[in-house]
Design a protein around this motif. Structure first.
Motif, PDB file in Angstrom:
ATOM      1  N   ARG A 257       0.835  -1.209   0.000  1.00  0.00           N
ATOM      2  CA  ARG A 257       0.000   0.000   0.000  1.00  0.00           C
ATOM      3  C   ARG A 257       0.865   1.252   0.000  1.00  0.00           C
ATOM      4  O   ARG A 257       0.553   2.235  -0.690  1.00  0.00           O
ATOM      5  N   GLN A 260       2.314   1.690  -3.489  1.00  0.00           N
ATOM      6  CA  GLN A 260       1.274   2.154  -4.409  1.00  0.00           C
ATOM      7  C   GLN A 260       0.986   3.634  -4.213  1.00  0.00           C
ATOM      8  O   GLN A 260       0.815   4.389  -5.174  1.00  0.00           O
ATOM      9  N   ALA A 261       0.972   4.063  -2.945  1.00  0.00           N
ATOM     10  CA  ALA A 261       0.713   5.469  -2.635  1.00  0.00           C
ATOM     11  C   ALA A 261       1.834   6.350  -3.188  1.00  0.00           C
ATOM     12  O   ALA A 261       1.581   7.446  -3.695  1.00  0.00           O
ATOM     13  N   LYS A 263       3.731   5.640  -5.814  1.00  0.00           N
ATOM     14  CA  LYS A 263       3.609   5.659  -7.277  1.00  0.00           C
ATOM     15  C   LYS A 263       2.562   6.669  -7.721  1.00  0.00           C
ATOM     16  O   LYS A 263       2.758   7.424  -8.665  1.00  0.00           O
ATOM     17  N   GLN A 264       1.435   6.668  -7.002  1.00  0.00           N
ATOM     18  CA  GLN A 264       0.357   7.591  -7.365  1.00  0.00           C
ATOM     19  C   GLN A 264       0.729   9.048  -7.123  1.00  0.00           C
ATOM     20  O   GLN A 264       0.264   9.945  -7.819  1.00  0.00           O
ATOM     21  N   SER A 265       1.603   9.279  -6.145  1.00  0.00           N
ATOM     22  CA  SER A 265       2.017  10.654  -5.851  1.00  0.00           C
ATOM     23  C   SER A 265       3.173  11.098  -6.733  1.00  0.00           C
ATOM     24  O   SER A 265       3.587  12.250  -6.695  1.00  0.00           O
TER      25      SER A 265
END
Length: 424
Positions: A257, A260-261, A263-265
């Motif tokens: 998690r 993933q966070a 990567k999204q940022s």
């Protein structure tokens, strides 16, 4: 002004006396409080039921109980000796301080005596007036008048200093006497406890003597207990392995998690260099593990009421019995009938399982897992969130009146000595 000076000196004197008393007597009171708590626990443990049966199992139970009580009394005698030594150190300190105070008092008295002699030689009103009026001018006359007044105040202050020092010495002597009295009383109590220990050791020797001729039955009973313990430990190990795997998966999911966070940022994701085993716990478990570790040696005993540890951790030879070697993965705690098992720290119930008709509970504290066995009834369930000292259930009392909790402590798969973690 003189009245104000006297008041200030009186307050300083009073405070110094209070400080002298506060430095020593609380220390002795604290030692006495800790000692009384330990003595009360020993006294309560002597009320625990003892099996009346003549079979090997009953005799083994009685031997374990008397051995545990002997160990407790030895610890108590050791604490008494430490307190005696601490009080003697306190007495030595007080006596050294008294010497310093006496020396200081003697010096003040000598100086005061000299100043009194000088004052006596120049004490008449005529001499003082001649000294003042023989001044060359008014300014010098004023300075001489002020000097005469200040010197009189100085004499009074010196007298008050001596009174203050005398009060301080008297207070110090009183505290020293109290320390002596405490030491004498403690030494008498120590002799009384030594006699009780001798009686317990004689009783234990008698028990061992009666068991020497029952080697075959003894071996059979111990083998029976060993097999039962092995089965119970195998089940505990299995459940702990399941919990460790579940914790590893939670930690791995938390890591995913976070990645993933990032990567999204748009942040750069660093490839982990740690081994997978290092993700065995997540952040919340890691925090709980840290607080648990900081309480090592201060965790509460996992039973309510009086208790005696009748089974030690690890492998050891039973003193006084030939070829009797025990291997305990935890400790066994004998309590009073009706006693409850309680958790040693905040945590979550991860398993409640039955074995030989009795309930057993596992509680997770981050990386640590506490195990409570031999419960007759349980009031918690898997997933229950607990606080330290929360009750888990009632400990089973057997037909002979023995109420014994088997308690283990693990750090993941590593077995720990619970005695190093609980407060005694």
């Amino acid at each position: 002004m003189y009245t104000q000076i006297r008041f200030i000196l009186f307050m300083l004197c009073t405070l110094s006396v209070q400080c002298v008393c506060a430095q020593s007597t609380p220390k002795i009171r604290q030692l006495e409080k800790e000692r009384n708590e330990l003595h009360q626990r020993i006294s309560e443990s002597e009320t625990l039921l003892r099996s009346t049966g003549k079979d090997v199992k009953s005799q083994l139970d009685n031997l374990a109980l008397i051995t545990g009580q002997i160990d407790e009394r030895r610890r108590y005698l050791s604490s008494i000796q430490k307190d005696v030594n601490a009080i003697q150190q306190e007495i030595n300190r007080l006596e050294n301080e008294l010497k310093v105070l006496d020396t200081d008092l003697q010096l003040k008295r000598e100086r005061y005596e000299k100043s009194l002699k000088y004052l006596h030689r120049n004490s008449t009103i005529q001499e003082k007036l001649m000294f003042i009026f023989s001044a060359d001018n008014l300014s010098q006359m004023y300075r001489r008048l002020r000097y005469v007044r200040q010197y009189a105040d100085f004499q009074r202050l010196k007298g008050e200093e001596i009174k203050s020092k005398l009060s301080e010495i008297e207070a110090k002597k009183k505290v020293t006497e109290e320390s002596y009295e405490a030491k004498v009383a403690l030494l008498k109590h120590q002799e009384s406890e030594k006699k009780k220990l001798e009686l317990q050791e004689a009783e234990r020797k008698k028990m061992l003597s009666s068991m020497q001729n029952k080697q075959r039955q003894l071996k059979k009973e111990l083998e029976k207990q060993r097999k039962a313990a092995n089965k119970l430990n195998a089940e505990i190990d299995r459940l702990i392995a399941i919990e460790i795997e579940a914790a590893r998966k939670r930690a791995e999911e938390e890591r995913r998690r976070k990645e993933q966070a990032k990567k999204q940022s748009g942040s750069e994701v660093k490839k982990p260099t740690e081994k997978m085993e290092e993700y065995s716990i997540d952040d919340s478990d890691r925090k709980l593990s840290g607080t648990f570790e900081r309480n090592k040696g201060r965790l509460p005993i996992p039973v309510t009421g009086p208790y005696v540890i009748v089974g030690r951790y690890g492998q050891y030879q039973v003193e006084g019995l030939r070829n009797v070697r025990l291997d305990n993965k935890g400790i066994d705690i004998k309590a009073k009938p009706g006693a409850m098992a309680r958790t040693i720290y905040d945590g979550e119930v991860t398993a409640v399982f039955q074995y030989n008709g009795l309930a057993n509970v596992l509680v997770r504290h981050g990386s640590y897992i506490s195990v409570y066995c031999n419960l007759e009834s349980v009031i918690v369930k898997q997933g229950s969130q607990l606080k330290a000292r929360d009750v888990l259930g009632q400990i089973k009392t057997d037909a002979d009146g023995n109420t014994v909790l088997h308690f283990q402590l693990r750090k993941e798969k590593e077995k720990l000595n619970p005695e190093l973690w609980i407060t005694r």
